[in-house]
Design a protein around this motif. Structure first.
Motif, mmCIF file in Angstrom:
data_model
loop_
_atom_site.group_PDB
_atom_site.id
_atom_site.type_symbol
_atom_site.label_atom_id
_atom_site.label_comp_id
_atom_site.label_asym_id
_atom_site.label_seq_id
_atom_site.Cartn_x
_atom_site.Cartn_y
_atom_site.Cartn_z
ATOM 1 N N SER A 232 0.840 -1.201 0.000
ATOM 2 C CA SER A 232 0.000 0.000 0.000
ATOM 3 C C SER A 232 0.873 1.248 0.000
ATOM 4 O O SER A 232 0.605 2.219 -0.720
ATOM 5 C CB SER A 232 -0.927 0.000 1.217
ATOM 6 N N LEU A 233 1.938 1.231 0.801
ATOM 7 C CA LEU A 233 2.875 2.350 0.814
ATOM 8 C C LEU A 233 3.518 2.523 -0.557
ATOM 9 O O LEU A 233 3.662 3.647 -1.061
ATOM 10 C CB LEU A 233 3.929 2.126 1.890
ATOM 11 N N ALA A 234 3.894 1.420 -1.198
ATOM 12 C CA ALA A 234 4.524 1.505 -2.519
ATOM 13 C C ALA A 234 3.564 2.098 -3.548
ATOM 14 O O ALA A 234 3.941 2.960 -4.345
ATOM 15 C CB ALA A 234 4.991 0.117 -2.961
ATOM 16 N N PHE A 235 2.312 1.652 -3.540
ATOM 17 C CA PHE A 235 1.341 2.164 -4.506
ATOM 18 C C PHE A 235 1.158 3.678 -4.370
ATOM 19 O O PHE A 235 1.187 4.407 -5.366
ATOM 20 C CB PHE A 235 -0.009 1.455 -4.339
ATOM 21 N N TRP A 301 -4.736 6.295 6.610
ATOM 22 C CA TRP A 301 -3.740 6.661 7.611
ATOM 23 C C TRP A 301 -4.391 6.870 8.979
ATOM 24 O O TRP A 301 -3.829 6.463 10.008
ATOM 25 C CB TRP A 301 -3.002 7.915 7.169
ATOM 26 N N ALA A 302 -5.558 7.477 8.998
ATOM 27 C CA ALA A 302 -6.261 7.698 10.269
ATOM 28 C C ALA A 302 -6.579 6.365 10.951
ATOM 29 O O ALA A 302 -6.482 6.238 12.179
ATOM 30 C CB ALA A 302 -7.530 8.506 10.029
ATOM 31 N N LEU A 303 -6.961 5.366 10.159
ATOM 32 C CA LEU A 303 -7.231 4.044 10.736
ATOM 33 C C LEU A 303 -5.976 3.467 11.386
ATOM 34 O O LEU A 303 -6.015 2.992 12.524
ATOM 35 C CB LEU A 303 -7.732 3.088 9.638
ATOM 36 N N THR A 308 -5.957 0.551 14.087
ATOM 37 C CA THR A 308 -6.895 -0.324 13.382
ATOM 38 C C THR A 308 -6.215 -0.860 12.125
ATOM 39 O O THR A 308 -5.911 -0.079 11.216
ATOM 40 C CB THR A 308 -8.167 0.443 12.973
ATOM 41 N N PRO A 309 -5.941 -2.143 12.060
ATOM 42 C CA PRO A 309 -5.275 -2.690 10.873
ATOM 43 C C PRO A 309 -6.130 -2.501 9.624
ATOM 44 O O PRO A 309 -7.367 -2.589 9.682
ATOM 45 C CB PRO A 309 -5.101 -4.178 11.199
ATOM 46 N N LEU A 310 -5.471 -2.229 8.510
ATOM 47 C CA LEU A 310 -6.208 -2.094 7.262
ATOM 48 C C LEU A 310 -6.719 -3.458 6.815
ATOM 49 O O LEU A 310 -5.992 -4.453 6.856
ATOM 50 C CB LEU A 310 -5.318 -1.499 6.174
ATOM 51 N N THR A 311 -7.957 -3.495 6.373
ATOM 52 C CA THR A 311 -8.538 -4.728 5.845
ATOM 53 C C THR A 311 -8.136 -4.906 4.389
ATOM 54 O O THR A 311 -7.562 -4.009 3.763
ATOM 55 C CB THR A 311 -10.063 -4.681 5.941
ATOM 56 N N ALA A 312 -8.478 -6.063 3.840
ATOM 57 C CA ALA A 312 -8.216 -6.306 2.414
ATOM 58 C C ALA A 312 -8.944 -5.270 1.568
ATOM 59 O O ALA A 312 -8.407 -4.795 0.553
ATOM 60 C CB ALA A 312 -8.648 -7.718 2.039
ATOM 61 N N ASP A 314 -9.668 -2.185 2.482
ATOM 62 C CA ASP A 314 -8.952 -0.915 2.635
ATOM 63 C C ASP A 314 -7.738 -0.871 1.706
ATOM 64 O O ASP A 314 -7.484 0.145 1.047
ATOM 65 C CB ASP A 314 -8.481 -0.732 4.089
ATOM 66 N N MET A 315 -6.995 -1.956 1.673
ATOM 67 C CA MET A 315 -5.802 -2.001 0.826
ATOM 68 C C MET A 315 -6.177 -1.978 -0.653
ATOM 69 O O MET A 315 -5.491 -1.354 -1.472
ATOM 70 C CB MET A 315 -4.962 -3.231 1.170
ATOM 71 N N GLU A 316 -7.272 -2.617 -0.981
ATOM 72 C CA GLU A 316 -7.746 -2.582 -2.366
ATOM 73 C C GLU A 316 -8.159 -1.171 -2.758
ATOM 74 O O GLU A 316 -7.909 -0.720 -3.890
ATOM 75 C CB GLU A 316 -8.940 -3.539 -2.527
ATOM 76 N N ALA A 317 -8.765 -0.431 -1.838
ATOM 77 C CA ALA A 317 -9.159 0.950 -2.120
ATOM 78 C C ALA A 317 -7.930 1.820 -2.366
ATOM 79 O O ALA A 317 -7.931 2.692 -3.256
ATOM 80 C CB ALA A 317 -9.989 1.509 -0.965
ATOM 81 N N LEU A 318 -6.867 1.610 -1.602
ATOM 82 C CA LEU A 318 -5.631 2.364 -1.830
ATOM 83 C C LEU A 318 -5.028 2.047 -3.195
ATOM 84 O O LEU A 318 -4.602 2.945 -3.920
ATOM 85 C CB LEU A 318 -4.617 2.039 -0.725
ATOM 86 N N GLN A 319 -5.008 0.766 -3.534
ATOM 87 C CA GLN A 319 -4.472 0.386 -4.840
ATOM 88 C C GLN A 319 -5.332 0.953 -5.969
ATOM 89 O O GLN A 319 -4.806 1.497 -6.945
ATOM 90 C CB GLN A 319 -4.413 -1.137 -4.945
#
Length: 369
Positions: A232-235, A301-303, A308-312, A314-319
């Motif tokens: 997620s950071l890389a994207f 970032w607020a999560l 609060t760990p990012l869910t799958a 959440d990570m898909e939304a970032l990508q």
């Protein structure tokens, strides 16, 4: 919370970066004044833990800075992003080693993520370590790197070690630059000043402390930055660079188009309704994609800040928001370029350098549609 209280890049710093961008492109590496700015501002340490001497900036603040620098000079933005990103790995190293490295003079970490080398187990107990051999490509900022990071396939007695799924085990390592041989190989049409050369290591031994695992569970530094998922950071960091270069291109494209006339309609090109509409449409589409991208990043970032760990999802939304921003950037650059005239095709023009940088950076494998 949106990071809107202050500009991410001081105007005087932007002027310094811009003043030397063309010279850096010709020299095929960052100008010494650009390098000095990276060190003076502490940008190469901005994602390293505070406990080791880094700035540990909130990720949305760091991403906005990376975009702002890339919007002035793509190569410098790329070196900043990739080298500061390698500095983030200090949050996964043994704390004493991280302090020794990040606290060093003019520290700069470079490297490559491809597992194109081997790490052979060598030694037992306190003398346990690895003997590393291989070649890795695309180490942006290689000429000023004080340390190199890499991924290698673990072996014992010449045989790859396998994980539970039967795949070769891969481990990340950090190696001092004096143990590395840089192989000049960067000959791209764009991002010339990133000097993203290859490097090789031939049977060099490193202690086990120089190996590390990149995952929130393996972080050795406290803080939300090291709980943020690596991909997620890389994207988000790569997408911000591409967006910054596209913004720069559009800024330069408008006056280029304004100087031209439509050959058949005998009127200024910007007065042709279809052309004016296209320019406004691309600027608006890019702005909308950028706004959505930062909304998603700030929420994510607020999560993480709130433990609060990012869910799958959440990570898909970032990508997805990252790739949507890259798509809007590609559409803007590719559809506006034909209207910019031969000046935009001249190698020494600023808009051509931005065009070349954009089309080189956007080839990164993570940014494929």
């Amino acid at each position: 919370m949106p990071q809107t209280s202050a500009p991410p890049l001081l105007a005087r710093d932007a002027r310094r970066i811009e003043r030397y961008a063309a010279m850096a492109d010709t020299a095929r590496f960052l100008h010494p004044i650009q390098q000095a700015l990276l060190h003076r501002r502490g940008w190469l340490r901005m994602l390293a833990p505070r406990a080791s001497g880094g700035a540990e900036l909130p990720l949305p603040q760091a991403v906005r800075l990376e975009e702002a620098v890339a919007a002035v000079d793509g190569s410098m933005g790329w070196v900043l992003t990739l080298c500061a990103g390698a500095g983030w790995f200090a949050g996964f190293l043994p704390p004493a080693l991280a302090r020794d490295i990040i606290g060093g003079k003019r520290v700069c970490l470079g490297g490559s993520g491809a597992p194109t080398g081997y790490a052979d187990l060598d030694g037992d107990g306190e003398a346990a370590g690895f003997r590393i051999t291989g070649r890795w490509d695309y180490a942006s900022g290689a000429p000023i790197a004080t340390h190199f990071t890499l991924n290698a396939i673990l072996r014992e007695d010449g045989q790859p070690l396998l994980d539970e799924q039967g795949a070769p085990r891969i481990r990340a390592f950090l190696v001092p630059a004096e143990l590395v041989q840089i192989v000049p190989s960067w000959a791209s049409i764009g991002m010339r000043a990133s000097a993203s050369h290859s490097y090789r290591i031939d049977g060099v031994w490193v202690s086990k402390e120089h190996g590390f695992t990149i995952s929130p569970a393996s972080a050795t530094a406290d803080g939300p930055l090291y709980r943020f998922p690596f991909y997620s950071l890389a994207f988000v960091t790569l997408a911000a660079n591409v967006a910054g270069m596209a913004s720069h291109f559009m800024q330069l494209a408008r006056p280029c188009i304004g100087r031209r006339r439509h050959a058949l309609k005998n009127m200024p090109l910007l007065e042709v309704p279809e052309v004016a509409a296209l320019l406004c449409d691309k600027e608006l589409a890019h702005a909308n994609a950028r706004g959505h991208f930062y909304d998603v990043l700030d929420r994510s970032w607020a999560l993480v800040e709130n433990c609060t760990p990012l869910t799958a999802d959440d990570m898909e939304a970032l990508q997805a928001s990252s790739l949507a921003l890259v798509a809007a950037s590609r559409a803007a650059v590719d559809e506006l370029y034909p209207y910019c005239g031969l000046y935009a095709a001249h190698e020494d023009s600023a808009i051509n350098r931005v065009w070349r940088d954009f089309h080189t950076a956007s080839q990164h494998s993570l940014l494929l549609p």
